[in-house]
Design a protein around this motif. Structure first.
Motif, PDB file in Angstrom:
ATOM      1  N   ASP A 292     -17.807  -4.216   6.315  1.00 30.84           N
ATOM      2  CA  ASP A 292     -18.533  -3.476   5.286  1.00 30.84           C
ATOM      3  C   ASP A 292     -18.150  -3.936   3.878  1.00 30.84           C
ATOM      4  N   ALA A 293     -16.865  -4.206   3.686  1.00 26.69           N
ATOM      5  CA  ALA A 293     -16.407  -4.646   2.373  1.00 26.69           C
ATOM      6  C   ALA A 293     -17.055  -5.975   1.996  1.00 26.69           C
ATOM      7  N   ASN A 294     -17.182  -6.872   2.959  1.00 28.18           N
ATOM      8  CA  ASN A 294     -17.801  -8.161   2.684  1.00 28.18           C
ATOM      9  C   ASN A 294     -19.309  -8.047   2.529  1.00 28.18           C
ATOM     10  N   VAL A 295     -19.926  -7.166   3.299  1.00 28.54           N
ATOM     11  CA  VAL A 295     -21.361  -6.923   3.138  1.00 28.54           C
ATOM     12  C   VAL A 295     -21.645  -6.415   1.731  1.00 28.54           C
ATOM     13  N   ASP A 296     -20.865  -5.444   1.283  1.00 27.05           N
ATOM     14  CA  ASP A 296     -21.051  -4.896  -0.061  1.00 27.05           C
ATOM     15  C   ASP A 296     -20.827  -5.967  -1.136  1.00 27.05           C
ATOM     16  N   SER A 297     -19.816  -6.797  -0.931  1.00 27.80           N
ATOM     17  CA  SER A 297     -19.499  -7.831  -1.904  1.00 27.80           C
ATOM     18  C   SER A 297     -20.621  -8.857  -2.006  1.00 27.80           C
ATOM     19  N   VAL A 298     -21.159  -9.271  -0.863  1.00 33.39           N
ATOM     20  CA  VAL A 298     -22.242 -10.255  -0.867  1.00 33.39           C
ATOM     21  C   VAL A 298     -23.500  -9.667  -1.496  1.00 33.39           C
ATOM     22  N   ARG A 299     -23.777  -8.410  -1.214  1.00 28.05           N
ATOM     23  CA  ARG A 299     -24.958  -7.777  -1.803  1.00 28.05           C
ATOM     24  C   ARG A 299     -24.871  -7.740  -3.320  1.00 28.05           C
ATOM     25  N   GLN A 300     -23.671  -7.598  -3.831  1.00 25.49           N
ATOM     26  CA  GLN A 300     -23.504  -7.583  -5.283  1.00 25.49           C
ATOM     27  C   GLN A 300     -23.833  -8.937  -5.900  1.00 25.49           C
ATOM     28  N   VAL A 301     -23.628 -10.003  -5.141  1.00 25.20           N
ATOM     29  CA  VAL A 301     -23.910 -11.345  -5.651  1.00 25.20           C
ATOM     30  C   VAL A 301     -25.389 -11.507  -5.983  1.00 25.20           C
TER      31      VAL A 301
END
Length: 362
Positions: A172-181
């Protein structure tokens, strides 16, 4: 349509792709509410009761095996399929694969306390139950939320609740981070994931969820669902700006009808490992999300977007090592798909039609 200049990116991160936490059977590692016996209803509507924490687990789909590795349950796994051979230590487990699907006799020979059968293995559930085995059949995962639920379920069934929670938190942390990109990105590229023989991944699939996560639009999802076979005319009308390709379809952009699309004419492809785009499990989501986003948005993506497992792990125990999202396209037995039974048939038909794919089982 905007032309994309895509680069082949390798994201260098700390840690080993193969490292995982050994499972522990001690009571100290069991999260509250993760006790046995446990009864859960599976995708067939069958109530499955597990009296004790299973010491011997056989997975008959690579996504389930990957999940067991990620939640700290690999020492419990005694059998898996050939397409999970990329997992560290897989060679010491029994290969239960048949030429198509799994070999019931091989599964029985592993003497499992529990068999985990994801959606792609639906046809194997009844024979395995008839052989007297305890089988839990998971539903199809078409969204990242489904993967989160599946991971939690596998953790509960195998007594790895804490590990499942940590794996989900990392994903989830990586999903959120990528979405921010790509949160404020305009003109998101239209994309297509061809399987060969005119078959593509469309709406209501795990593949589309991943493509959208990476900041693209799966153009096939506009009017199609699952894994349809499209005519050359329809593919040309869809005219994707980007093609997602794997080690099995690396040159498909140079073949018709794809060569006459914007993606083919501009040689715009996103290269990902087939196991990451096809196997719905935490590691696949993280690896695909970072690799695909880095290729689609090289000016926006930064390696610091990656969230290491250690950043979300609360326990002081060793945790699964951070996995390098890599665009290494080496072809191995691990490249078999792992999404749905429909896609398994699609892949088989595509193999016959195009001779581009190896014979493989979800």
């Amino acid at each position: 349509m905007r032309r994309l200049s895509l680069v082949f990116v390798s994201v260098l991160l700390v840690g080993s792709f193969a490292g995982v936490t050994p499972a522990s059977a001690t009571a100290a590692t069991q999260a509250e509410g993760c006790s046995f016996p446990v009864t859960m209803t599976d995708a067939t509507g069958t109530e499955v009761t597990i009296e004790e924490r299973p010491n011997r687990v056989t997975t008959i789909n690579p996504s389930a095996a990957q999940t067991m590795w990620e939640i700290g349950g690999r020492s419990q796994v005694v059998g898996l399929t050939q397409y999970a051979s990329y997992l560290d230590g897989a060679e010491s487990r029994t290969n239960v694969s048949a030429s198509f699907g799994v070999n019931v006799e091989r599964v029985v020979s592993t003497n499992p306390d529990l068999v985990i059968a994801p959606n792609a293995s639906a046809g194997d559930v009844a024979p395995l139950r008839q052989a007297g085995l305890t089988v839990y059949h998971l539903p199809a995962a078409t969204t990242i939320g489904d993967i989160r639920t599946k991971t939690t379920t596998i953790g509960r069934l195998t007594g790895n609740c804490e590990g499942a929670s940590e794996a989900n938190a990392w994903m989830d942390a990586n999903v959120d981070s990528v979405r921010q990109v790509t949160a404020d990105a305009e003109d998101r590229p239209t994309a297509l994931y061809p399987l060969g023989g005119g078959y593509v991944a469309a709406g209501n699939t795990f593949v589309t969820s991943l493509i959208e996560l990476a900041g693209a639009e799966n153009v096939a999802a506009r009017n199609h669902t699952k894994y349809p076979q499209l005519s050359d005319e329809v593919i040309l009308q869809l005219d994707p700006a980007v093609l997602f390709v794997t080690e099995n379809t690396a040159t498909i952009a140079t073949t018709e009808p794809y060569a006459s699309t914007t993606a083919g004419e501009t040689n715009s492809t996103v290269a990902v490992q087939v196991r990451n785009i096809n196997q719905p499990a935490p590691r696949s989501v993280v690896s695909f999300a970072h690799n695909a986003t880095a290729q689609l948005y090289p000016d926006r993506y930064d390696a610091d977007s990656y969230v290491p497992r250690s950043a979300v792990t609360k326990t002081s125990e060793p945790t699964p090592a951070d996995h390098t999202p890599s665009t290494d396209q080496s072809t191995t037995d691990a490249s078999g798909p792992g999404f749905t039974a429909v896609a398994a048939l699609v892949a088989l038909l595509a193999l016959v039609c195009t001779q581009q794919f190896r014979r493989r089982r979800l």
